[in-house]
Design a protein around this motif. Structure first.
Motif, mmCIF file in Angstrom:
data_model
loop_
_atom_site.group_PDB
_atom_site.id
_atom_site.type_symbol
_atom_site.label_atom_id
_atom_site.label_comp_id
_atom_site.label_asym_id
_atom_site.label_seq_id
_atom_site.Cartn_x
_atom_site.Cartn_y
_atom_site.Cartn_z
ATOM 1 N N VAL A 34 -0.898 10.156 4.136
ATOM 2 C CA VAL A 34 0.163 11.123 3.860
ATOM 3 C C VAL A 34 0.986 11.262 5.129
ATOM 4 O O VAL A 34 0.437 11.431 6.225
ATOM 5 C CB VAL A 34 -0.411 12.487 3.433
ATOM 6 N N VAL A 35 2.300 11.158 4.990
ATOM 7 C CA VAL A 35 3.234 11.297 6.107
ATOM 8 C C VAL A 35 3.999 12.596 5.893
ATOM 9 O O VAL A 35 4.620 12.784 4.840
ATOM 10 C CB VAL A 35 4.217 10.104 6.164
ATOM 11 N N ALA A 36 3.950 13.499 6.861
ATOM 12 C CA ALA A 36 4.512 14.833 6.636
ATOM 13 C C ALA A 36 5.261 15.343 7.864
ATOM 14 O O ALA A 36 5.071 14.850 8.980
ATOM 15 C CB ALA A 36 3.402 15.809 6.255
ATOM 16 N N ASN A 37 6.093 16.350 7.620
ATOM 17 C CA ASN A 37 6.886 16.961 8.686
ATOM 18 C C ASN A 37 6.920 18.468 8.500
ATOM 19 O O ASN A 37 7.053 18.967 7.380
ATOM 20 C CB ASN A 37 8.312 16.403 8.667
ATOM 21 N N PRO A 75 0.830 -1.193 0.000
ATOM 22 C CA PRO A 75 0.000 0.000 0.000
ATOM 23 C C PRO A 75 0.874 1.257 0.000
ATOM 24 O O PRO A 75 1.948 1.284 0.598
ATOM 25 C CB PRO A 75 -0.807 -0.113 1.298
ATOM 26 N N THR A 76 0.397 2.305 -0.657
ATOM 27 C CA THR A 76 1.206 3.514 -0.839
ATOM 28 C C THR A 76 1.140 4.457 0.351
ATOM 29 O O THR A 76 0.051 4.790 0.837
ATOM 30 C CB THR A 76 0.759 4.268 -2.103
ATOM 31 N N LEU A 77 2.307 4.888 0.808
ATOM 32 C CA LEU A 77 2.443 5.999 1.745
ATOM 33 C C LEU A 77 3.080 7.156 0.986
ATOM 34 O O LEU A 77 4.087 6.968 0.303
ATOM 35 C CB LEU A 77 3.331 5.624 2.934
ATOM 36 N N LEU A 78 2.505 8.342 1.106
ATOM 37 C CA LEU A 78 3.015 9.522 0.413
ATOM 38 C C LEU A 78 3.662 10.456 1.425
ATOM 39 O O LEU A 78 3.015 10.868 2.393
ATOM 40 C CB LEU A 78 1.875 10.230 -0.306
ATOM 41 N N PHE A 79 4.942 10.774 1.226
ATOM 42 C CA PHE A 79 5.715 11.566 2.183
ATOM 43 C C PHE A 79 5.925 12.987 1.671
ATOM 44 O O PHE A 79 6.200 13.199 0.485
ATOM 45 C CB PHE A 79 7.093 10.924 2.412
ATOM 46 N N LEU A 80 5.846 13.963 2.589
ATOM 47 C CA LEU A 80 6.050 15.372 2.242
ATOM 48 C C LEU A 80 6.957 16.008 3.296
ATOM 49 O O LEU A 80 6.586 16.107 4.463
ATOM 50 C CB LEU A 80 4.711 16.099 2.174
#
Length: 309
Positions: free
Chosen positions: A124-127, A55-60
């Motif tokens: 979406v995984v973000a920082n 499954p896709t995780l999208l990082f920003l």
């Protein structure tokens, strides 16, 4: 005949890519695949770095930074296809050419990338600034993303602040003067992360050596620093994420937050999660990029949140 000590654009690119390659090999054991995505809203073209299957995780990422900052976390995530956005103007991605507000920039960035993906991400995984941009997207396009995992304090957001040492770099004109007067070194990179709340000794350990070399290459061999400082300087009151707007968010929000985060520590974490219904926070000892302080804990957090998908 005299020669310049300044590398040509091609030499700088090659040196940067070598530092990036070393970072991925150290933390993931292989280099990611690279795909270029067209962003019609921002009139830009950006790199997407892809690693793994599932499954896709999208990082920003935040800033000034680039996609490879996620390598220490992505390298620990099995069973996922990790797609890491290199924001416009960062790393080797093209700068945005559209005249949008910073908040519209964030909403447009994620909308364009999501349209480019063959399947929607499960999260979406973000920082930091990436978290701010992803929240801007959620407010503009509610419910399009299934859930968000935020690492560190979203900057800017209610309760966040800019560490005093970073304020001059956000002032138009002053930031370019500082870049001309100062030379970025490995020590500058280490100092930058200590300002963000990371322990200097921990950041100096061998496990993060390639990360710091990559970050120094990013600051010295690409226009990332100038591009992001220019973007940050354009933030206006209209770009603010209002508490009442965040309270209306209906998508799950999960936070992995360093108590020493100088953009906002535990008090800021409690305040922000109290504004967003159904959100949760896991506090750890660390700074603004908490997966650098607790790589195993960060990976376990992702697995726990996404257990059962």
């Amino acid at each position: 005949m005299t020669t310049s000590a300044t590398p040509s654009a091609q030499q700088a690119r090659e040196r940067y890519l070598e530092a990036e390659r070393r970072l991925w090999l150290d933390h993931a054991g292989r280099e990611p695949d690279v795909h270029w995505a067209e962003l019609p809203t921002l009139r830009s073209r950006v790199r997407l770095l892809e690693l793994g299957e599932g499954p896709t995780l999208l990082f920003l990422h935040g800033g000034p930074s680039a996609a490879a900052c996620w390598a220490p976390l992505v390298g620990r995530l099995a069973g996922f296809r990790c797609v890491v956005i290199e924001r416009p103007g960062c790393g080797l991605s093209e700068p945005a050419r559209a005249s949008l507000s910073v908040r519209e920039h964030g909403a447009g960035l994620l909308a364009d990338v999501l349209a480019d993906l063959p399947e929607p991400p499960i999260a979406v995984v973000a920082n930091s600034f990436g978290s701010y941009l992803s929240l801007a997207h959620e407010l503009a396009h509610p419910g399009v993303v299934a859930r968000y995992l935020h690492f560190g304090c979203p900057a800017p957001s209610p309760g966040s602040r800019v560490p005093p040492a970073f304020v001059p770099s956000m002032i138009p004109g002053v930031n370019s003067l500082l870049r001309r007067l100062g030379t970025w070194t490995a020590e500058s990179s280490l100092r930058n992360f200590t300002v963000m709340g990371h322990d200097r000794e921990a950041m100096s350990r061998p496990a993060l050596a390639s990360f710091l070399r990559w970050y120094t290459a990013l600051m010295t061999l690409t226009p990332t620093r100038a591009n992001d400082q220019g973007l940050f300087a354009r933030i206006r009151p209209r770009d603010a994420l209002r508490p009442a707007q965040l309270a209306a968010a209906a998508v799950p929000m999960h936070f992995f937050w360093g108590r020493g985060d100088t953009f906002g520590g535990e008090r800021s974490a409690r305040r922000l999660t109290s504004l967003i219904a159904g959100s949760e926070v896991q506090l750890v000892d660390g700074g603004h990029l908490p997966w650098l302080d607790d790589q195993a804990g960060a990976a376990e957090f992702v697995g726990r949140v996404l257990d059962g998908r």
